[in-house]
Motif scaffolding. Structure first.
Motif, PDB file in Angstrom:
ATOM      1  N   ALA A 214       0.836  -1.208   0.000  1.00 22.53           N
ATOM      2  CA  ALA A 214       0.000   0.000   0.000  1.00 22.53           C
ATOM      3  C   ALA A 214       0.870   1.257   0.000  1.00 22.53           C
ATOM      4  CB  ALA A 214      -0.935  -0.013   1.213  1.00 22.53           C
ATOM      5  N   PHE A 215       1.918   1.255   0.802  1.00 21.88           N
ATOM      6  CA  PHE A 215       2.841   2.388   0.869  1.00 21.88           C
ATOM      7  C   PHE A 215       3.502   2.619  -0.497  1.00 21.88           C
ATOM      8  CE2 PHE A 215       7.120   4.094   1.576  1.00 21.88           C
ATOM      9  CZ  PHE A 215       6.847   5.226   2.332  1.00 21.88           C
ATOM     10  N   LEU A 216       4.005   1.544  -1.090  1.00 19.69           N
ATOM     11  CA  LEU A 216       4.711   1.676  -2.366  1.00 19.69           C
ATOM     12  C   LEU A 216       3.783   2.081  -3.506  1.00 19.69           C
ATOM     13  CD1 LEU A 216       7.186  -1.313  -2.109  1.00 19.69           C
ATOM     14  CD2 LEU A 216       7.749   1.126  -2.101  1.00 19.69           C
ATOM     15  N   MET A 217       2.547   1.609  -3.471  1.00 23.30           N
ATOM     16  CA  MET A 217       1.614   1.979  -4.537  1.00 23.30           C
ATOM     17  C   MET A 217       1.372   3.488  -4.535  1.00 23.30           C
ATOM     18  SD  MET A 217      -0.856  -1.358  -4.327  1.00 23.30           S
ATOM     19  CE  MET A 217      -2.069  -0.850  -5.503  1.00 23.30           C
ATOM     20  N   VAL A 218       1.368   4.098  -3.371  1.00 22.74           N
ATOM     21  CA  VAL A 218       1.209   5.553  -3.285  1.00 22.74           C
ATOM     22  C   VAL A 218       2.514   6.250  -3.652  1.00 22.74           C
ATOM     23  CG1 VAL A 218       0.800   7.476  -1.702  1.00 22.74           C
ATOM     24  CG2 VAL A 218      -0.649   5.432  -1.589  1.00 22.74           C
ATOM     25  N   ARG A 219       3.620   5.804  -3.060  1.00 19.79           N
ATOM     26  CA  ARG A 219       4.913   6.483  -3.249  1.00 19.79           C
ATOM     27  C   ARG A 219       5.462   6.322  -4.655  1.00 19.79           C
ATOM     28  NH1 ARG A 219       5.917  10.302   0.562  1.00 19.79           N
ATOM     29  NH2 ARG A 219       4.942   9.547   2.434  1.00 19.79           N
ATOM     30  N   GLU A 220       5.343   5.142  -5.218  1.00 18.43           N
ATOM     31  CA  GLU A 220       5.920   4.887  -6.542  1.00 18.43           C
ATOM     32  C   GLU A 220       5.018   5.384  -7.667  1.00 18.43           C
ATOM     33  OE1 GLU A 220       8.855   3.730  -7.343  1.00 18.43           O
ATOM     34  OE2 GLU A 220       9.587   2.973  -5.431  1.00 18.43           O
ATOM     35  N   GLY A 221       3.710   5.364  -7.434  1.00 15.31           N
ATOM     36  CA  GLY A 221       2.781   5.757  -8.480  1.00 15.31           C
ATOM     37  C   GLY A 221       2.614   4.651  -9.514  1.00 15.31           C
ATOM     38  N   TYR A 222       1.523   4.698 -10.218  1.00  9.21           N
ATOM     39  CA  TYR A 222       1.171   3.669 -11.211  1.00  9.21           C
ATOM     40  C   TYR A 222       1.583   4.124 -12.602  1.00  9.21           C
ATOM     41  CZ  TYR A 222      -1.939   0.947 -14.256  1.00  9.21           C
ATOM     42  OH  TYR A 222      -2.457   0.148 -15.245  1.00  9.21           O
ATOM     43  N   ALA A 223       2.404   3.327 -13.244  1.00  8.25           N
ATOM     44  CA  ALA A 223       2.837   3.599 -14.615  1.00  8.25           C
ATOM     45  C   ALA A 223       2.517   2.373 -15.457  1.00  8.25           C
ATOM     46  CB  ALA A 223       4.333   3.899 -14.652  1.00  8.25           C
ATOM     47  N   PRO A 224       1.422   2.406 -16.209  1.00  6.35           N
ATOM     48  CA  PRO A 224       0.990   1.221 -16.952  1.00  6.35           C
ATOM     49  C   PRO A 224       1.862   0.862 -18.156  1.00  6.35           C
ATOM     50  CG  PRO A 224      -0.436   3.067 -17.463  1.00  6.35           C
ATOM     51  CD  PRO A 224       0.501   3.522 -16.376  1.00  6.35           C
ATOM     52  N   VAL A 225       2.718   1.787 -18.586  1.00  5.68           N
ATOM     53  CA  VAL A 225       3.568   1.547 -19.758  1.00  5.68           C
ATOM     54  C   VAL A 225       5.035   1.642 -19.342  1.00  5.68           C
ATOM     55  CG1 VAL A 225       4.160   2.319 -22.093  1.00  5.68           C
ATOM     56  CG2 VAL A 225       1.798   2.518 -21.269  1.00  5.68           C
ATOM     57  N   ALA A 226       5.811   0.631 -19.694  1.00  7.69           N
ATOM     58  CA  ALA A 226       7.243   0.614 -19.376  1.00  7.69           C
ATOM     59  C   ALA A 226       7.955   1.693 -20.188  1.00  7.69           C
ATOM     60  CB  ALA A 226       7.829  -0.756 -19.683  1.00  7.69           C
ATOM     61  N   LYS A 227       8.785   2.499 -19.475  1.00  9.05           N
ATOM     62  CA  LYS A 227       9.529   3.560 -20.170  1.00  9.05           C
ATOM     63  C   LYS A 227      10.709   4.003 -19.317  1.00  9.05           C
ATOM     64  CE  LYS A 227       6.796   7.386 -18.370  1.00  9.05           C
ATOM     65  NZ  LYS A 227       6.004   8.545 -18.666  1.00  9.05           N
ATOM     66  N   HIS A 228      11.601   4.747 -19.938  1.00 11.21           N
ATOM     67  CA  HIS A 228      12.727   5.340 -19.215  1.00 11.21           C
ATOM     68  C   HIS A 228      12.251   6.638 -18.574  1.00 11.21           C
ATOM     69  CE1 HIS A 228      16.689   6.698 -18.140  1.00 11.21           C
ATOM     70  NE2 HIS A 228      16.425   7.847 -18.721  1.00 11.21           N
TER      71      HIS A 228
ATOM     72  N   PRO B 150      18.979   6.286 -14.111  1.00  8.38           N
ATOM     73  CA  PRO B 150      20.181   6.104 -14.950  1.00  8.38           C
ATOM     74  C   PRO B 150      19.779   5.719 -16.380  1.00  8.38           C
ATOM     75  CG  PRO B 150      20.468   5.041 -12.827  1.00  8.38           C
ATOM     76  CD  PRO B 150      19.025   5.483 -12.900  1.00  8.38           C
ATOM     77  N   PRO B 151      20.651   5.941 -17.338  1.00  6.34           N
ATOM     78  CA  PRO B 151      20.305   5.799 -18.760  1.00  6.34           C
ATOM     79  C   PRO B 151      19.665   4.492 -19.192  1.00  6.34           C
ATOM     80  CG  PRO B 151      22.469   6.783 -18.520  1.00  6.34           C
ATOM     81  CD  PRO B 151      22.012   6.402 -17.146  1.00  6.34           C
ATOM     82  N   ASP B 152      20.103   3.358 -18.692  1.00  9.32           N
ATOM     83  CA  ASP B 152      19.590   2.079 -19.187  1.00  9.32           C
ATOM     84  C   ASP B 152      18.446   1.497 -18.359  1.00  9.32           C
ATOM     85  OD1 ASP B 152      21.409   2.134 -21.269  1.00  9.32           O
ATOM     86  OD2 ASP B 152      22.960   1.140 -20.089  1.00  9.32           O
ATOM     87  N   VAL B 153      17.863   2.284 -17.459  1.00  7.35           N
ATOM     88  CA  VAL B 153      16.805   1.770 -16.587  1.00  7.35           C
ATOM     89  C   VAL B 153      15.433   2.046 -17.196  1.00  7.35           C
ATOM     90  CG1 VAL B 153      15.736   1.966 -14.306  1.00  7.35           C
ATOM     91  CG2 VAL B 153      18.222   1.997 -14.521  1.00  7.35           C
ATOM     92  N   ILE B 154      14.631   0.992 -17.274  1.00  2.00           N
ATOM     93  CA  ILE B 154      13.248   1.070 -17.734  1.00  2.00           C
ATOM     94  C   ILE B 154      12.370   0.834 -16.502  1.00  2.00           C
ATOM     95  CG2 ILE B 154      11.502   0.069 -19.276  1.00  2.00           C
ATOM     96  CD1 ILE B 154      13.943   1.384 -20.697  1.00  2.00           C
ATOM     97  N   THR B 155      11.333   1.653 -16.320  1.00  2.00           N
ATOM     98  CA  THR B 155      10.450   1.568 -15.152  1.00  2.00           C
ATOM     99  C   THR B 155       9.012   1.348 -15.595  1.00  2.00           C
ATOM    100  OG1 THR B 155      11.893   3.097 -13.962  1.00  2.00           O
ATOM    101  CG2 THR B 155       9.704   2.799 -13.064  1.00  2.00           C
ATOM    102  N   TRP B 156       8.247   0.590 -14.792  1.00  2.00           N
ATOM    103  CA  TRP B 156       6.829   0.373 -15.060  1.00  2.00           C
ATOM    104  C   TRP B 156       6.115   0.025 -13.756  1.00  2.00           C
ATOM    105  CZ3 TRP B 156      10.582  -3.149 -16.196  1.00  2.00           C
ATOM    106  CH2 TRP B 156      10.463  -4.423 -15.647  1.00  2.00           C
ATOM    107  N   CYS B 157       4.823  -0.031 -13.840  1.00  2.00           N
ATOM    108  CA  CYS B 157       3.940  -0.395 -12.722  1.00  2.00           C
ATOM    109  C   CYS B 157       4.209   0.468 -11.504  1.00  2.00           C
ATOM    110  CB  CYS B 157       4.057  -1.887 -12.402  1.00  2.00           C
ATOM    111  SG  CYS B 157       3.282  -2.933 -13.655  1.00  2.00           S
ATOM    112  N   TYR B 158       4.515  -0.149 -10.386  1.00  2.00           N
ATOM    113  CA  TYR B 158       4.777   0.569  -9.145  1.00  2.00           C
ATOM    114  C   TYR B 158       6.269   0.540  -8.842  1.00  2.00           C
ATOM    115  CZ  TYR B 158      -0.262   0.242  -8.612  1.00  2.00           C
ATOM    116  OH  TYR B 158      -1.621   0.337  -8.810  1.00  2.00           O
ATOM    117  N   GLY B 159       7.052   1.152  -9.735  1.00  2.00           N
ATOM    118  CA  GLY B 159       8.481   1.273  -9.514  1.00  2.00           C
ATOM    119  C   GLY B 159       9.308   0.057  -9.870  1.00  2.00           C
ATOM    120  N   ARG B 160       8.721  -0.892 -10.590  1.00  2.00           N
ATOM    121  CA  ARG B 160       9.531  -2.039 -11.031  1.00  2.00           C
ATOM    122  C   ARG B 160      10.452  -1.576 -12.155  1.00  2.00           C
ATOM    123  NH1 ARG B 160       8.608  -7.299  -9.952  1.00  2.00           N
ATOM    124  NH2 ARG B 160       8.840  -7.858 -12.121  1.00  2.00           N
TER     125      ARG B 160
END
Length: 168
Positions: A24-38, A43-53
């Motif tokens: 619950a804490f991470l879902m609020v802090r990380e925010g929801y990103a339904p599409v994987a993106k930089h 850092p340059p080669d990091v792709i992020t999606w969902c709740y900070g994955r």
């Protein structure tokens, strides 16, 4: 009872309340990103999606991959239970005796920084020594990304610090 049995028995506590508080804490802090993106702060080669994955969690995910909220929530819970909680539980023997908020604070920080950073830093050192206040306070030092203090990380660490101090 053998130590393994003790950890196994109390490990279920982490799978229950601690995971729920942390997710619950991470879902609020990380925010929801339904599409994987930089993200520009990563850092340059990091792709992020969902709740900070990130692609450190799953290197097969490519930019543009889409996820539902349900998929993201399940991925978060699975990663907390399988990847982030166990190393912290292993390196801080007292972890199994902590309440769900302290467990959640430590695993949340480990989710963001990597479990090794929690285990090998003054956070882990102080907690293993039984100095909970110093261990929790040490979380506050991790408020930078690429060497720059970020307000969002400062606020997150302050929230983790407050959770870490809780006995429940």
């Amino acid at each position: 009872m053998a130590a393994g049995g003790h950890i196994q028995r109390h490990g279920r506590k982490w799978v229950g309340a601690g995971v729920g508080v942390c997710a619950a804490f991470l879902m609020v802090r990380e925010g929801y990103a339904p599409v994987a993106k930089h993200e520009r702060i990563d850092p340059p080669d990091v792709i992020t999606w969902c709740y900070g994955r990130t692609n450190f969690d799953d290197p097969s995910v490519k930019p543009g991959t889409r996820f539902t909220k349900e998929d993201c929530k399940q991925q978060l819970i699975d990663s907390l239970v399988v990847r982030y909680g166990p190393p912290i539980q292993a390196c801080i023997p007292q972890f199994v005796t902590y309440g769900p908020h302290r467990q959640a604070a430590l695993v949340s920080a480990g989710y963001n920084l990597g479990p090794a950073r929690i285990c090998n830093s003054s956070v882990g050192k102080n907690l293993r020594a039984g100095n909970v206040i110093a261990g929790c306070k040490a979380l506050l030092a991790y408020n930078r990304a690429n060497g720059v203090v970020l307000r969002g990380l400062t606020l997150r660490r302050q929230a983790e610090y407050q959770m870490c101090l809780r006995e429940d």
